[in-house]
Write an enzyme that holds these catalytic residues in place. Sequence first.
Site, short mmCIF file in Angstrom:
data_model
loop_
_atom_site.label_atom_id
_atom_site.label_comp_id
_atom_site.label_asym_id
_atom_site.label_seq_id
_atom_site.Cartn_x
_atom_site.Cartn_y
_atom_site.Cartn_z
N HIS A 83 11.79 49.23 98.59
CA HIS A 83 11.53 50.29 97.60
C HIS A 83 10.16 50.09 96.95
O HIS A 83 9.32 51.00 96.92
CB HIS A 83 12.63 50.27 96.54
N GLU A 84 9.93 48.90 96.42
CA GLU A 84 8.66 48.64 95.74
C GLU A 84 7.50 48.68 96.72
O GLU A 84 6.39 49.12 96.36
CB GLU A 84 8.71 47.30 95.00
N HIS A 95 2.05 53.93 98.96
CA HIS A 95 1.54 55.17 98.38
C HIS A 95 0.21 54.89 97.66
O HIS A 95 -0.73 55.69 97.72
CB HIS A 95 2.56 55.73 97.40
N HIS A 126 6.31 52.21 97.09
CA HIS A 126 5.34 52.55 96.05
C HIS A 126 3.96 51.98 96.39
O HIS A 126 2.94 52.64 96.23
CB HIS A 126 5.79 51.97 94.71
#
Length: 714
Positions: free
Chosen positions: A485-486, A492, A489
């Site tokens: 998940h991190e 991105h 980020h």
Amino acid sequence: MTTPDNSHPDPVQDPQANPLLDGAGLPRFADIRAEHVSPALDVLLAAAREAVATASAPQTPARWDTVIDALQMAMEPLGRAWSVVGHLSSVADTPALRAAHAENLPRVTEFYAGVGQNLALYEKYKAIDAAVGARLTPTRRKVLDDSLRDFRLSGAELPEAQKPRFAELQERQASLSKDFSDHVLDATNAFALYVTDAAELVGLPEDAVAAARQAAQTAEREGWKFTLHFPSYFPVIQYAEHRPLREAIYRAYVSRASELSPEFGQGKAEWDNTDIMREQLALRAEEARMLGLGSYADLSLAAKMAESPSQVIDFLDDIAQRARPFAQADWEALSGFARDHLGFATLQPWDIAFAAEKLRQQRYAFSENEVKQYFPEAKVLGGLFGLIEKLFGVSIRPDDAPVWHPDVRFFRVESAGRLLAQFYLDPYAREGKRGGAWMDDARSRRRRADGSVQTPVAYLVCNFSPPVGDKPALFTHDEVVTLFHEFGHGLHHMLTQVDEMAVSGINGVEWDAVELPSQFMENFCWEWDVIQTLSGHVDTGAPLPRVLFDKMIAAKNFQSGLGTLRQVVFSMLDMRIHTDYDAHAEQTVNALAREINARYHVIEQSPVSRWPNSFSHIFSGGYAAGYYSYKWAEVLSADAYSAFEEAARAHGSVVDAATGQRYRTEILEVGGSRAAMASFKAFRGREPSIDALLRHNGMSAPGGAADAAAGAAT
């Protein structure tokens, strides 16, 4: 006449003496001290104020280079230095650093509030719009539109007499936010539960017992030490057979930073966040009224995809209706199992995670601890990096940089030998580090004045269990999902190809879409061909057995109904307290939380629970009137991932380079340079559908408000 001694550099002016003034490279974390903060900000604030004055002066022409570029160049050193201070406060808190941060927070907040309220500067931006707005590139058009909106929301159009009060609101809210976070950290750090009877540890995994023994030895105490840091807390609540042990640590955990904190061993009454929540909400409501808006939620949504608070509430309400039958079945099954197999006539709050784990083991014949043995840290990282390389055509290599703790590592991301980005990885929980997991911007991509590109740098921070003894760190599957998940980020932020810093990477992305790339990456943790590359037993090196993986897949949506309603309660409280809640009325935030829980959840909230008092996302983490974003963006992320599922049906694997390249080009590389909906449609060729989300969560999709929200706003 006395000759000045120039043998020692001036710590205010010399970057060599004050590392926060050294903007030439990466932060010199090993050299940064609390005493550097104020002198550095003296210099950086002065330079930034001068740049603002120059840009807004009547004689300065209203051009992109003389106003927008000039301000960015002058203000970036301030932003980066203050970001470093904030980062260290989160990962390496000390009394001296906390004091330095608190001392300087008001003047930093005052500066940025003044920039947002600067009418002369706002007029320069409007003049640029009038002169060249129609001829701007789409990226610069987005920068200018976002800037004009932010000026309005920052009070630039307010009467001059009202601006001091508006600035005061910003400063006080920033201070309260920091206090809220500090209180949660202090209450968490203050608690310690020591066990001296080994019989009370029955059921706990060996690594949890070893970590508790090591913690006690570090504290020079006998027995085993347990804390409220999640890697210590959760194994107790999930596995400990000794019911009083579970109860004691549960009561302490859910009452953190409340009026009950001292009662449960969390130290000081002044760590109670109750009054802070009330004041924050009152100030936010006043801020919205000053801008002519109906509520703070209206203010928050002005920069998000959702169009109104009512649309968000309808979205959440519909999700709750869909999930409730599944949640009710989950709860009845768990209660019946606890009664019939564990002898719990009444399932207490401190029994729920324990009973759920027992039911999972009975139903699916595996435990999370069994799975954990297959995910040693090095294997997980190697698998994650390999997946990124295959999907997006980049390579990840170890790199060197100063770090803030020996556990932190540094990496570089390359493409065809060319540096794209770098990132820090800080994986383990420890004293002085706030809980949770997050990605933050250490440096953004932008094009420099000389035409070269400043590459982005990210912080990736988690709170996993550290290695114990000669064993490597072992991750639960949930922690593997968190890491992915991190890292989503991070991708991105790091893979952007946008050269305007205001919209490169995660900058400028609507808040309720920013979770798309992170939640998207989670899906790969449930793919067999990916799991084989991530897993290797800590003792034998053997990959996760297929039979165990199949059990995990069967259990994937175990109690997903309950989990969905839990998120609805969090999101609905956030939206309600920022729309129709009166902070001056008699009802407390916790009373409203109980009311919302009673309406939407099937599990009664514990009388001792004060969970809003540690709800850092909305009171100190930037998610105010935005926590719904996790569910909102999950519609986008699930549908985006379905493109990889379609590729797998055609080509045999979700690790499809062609689809990965399209995702990289249309989602990751464009960052915030265009609307999130436009990026999604460019990738999928259509508007999003909620079907994939419901399918991934094991729920049907008969239609309703969630579909409307998916089509209209997500």
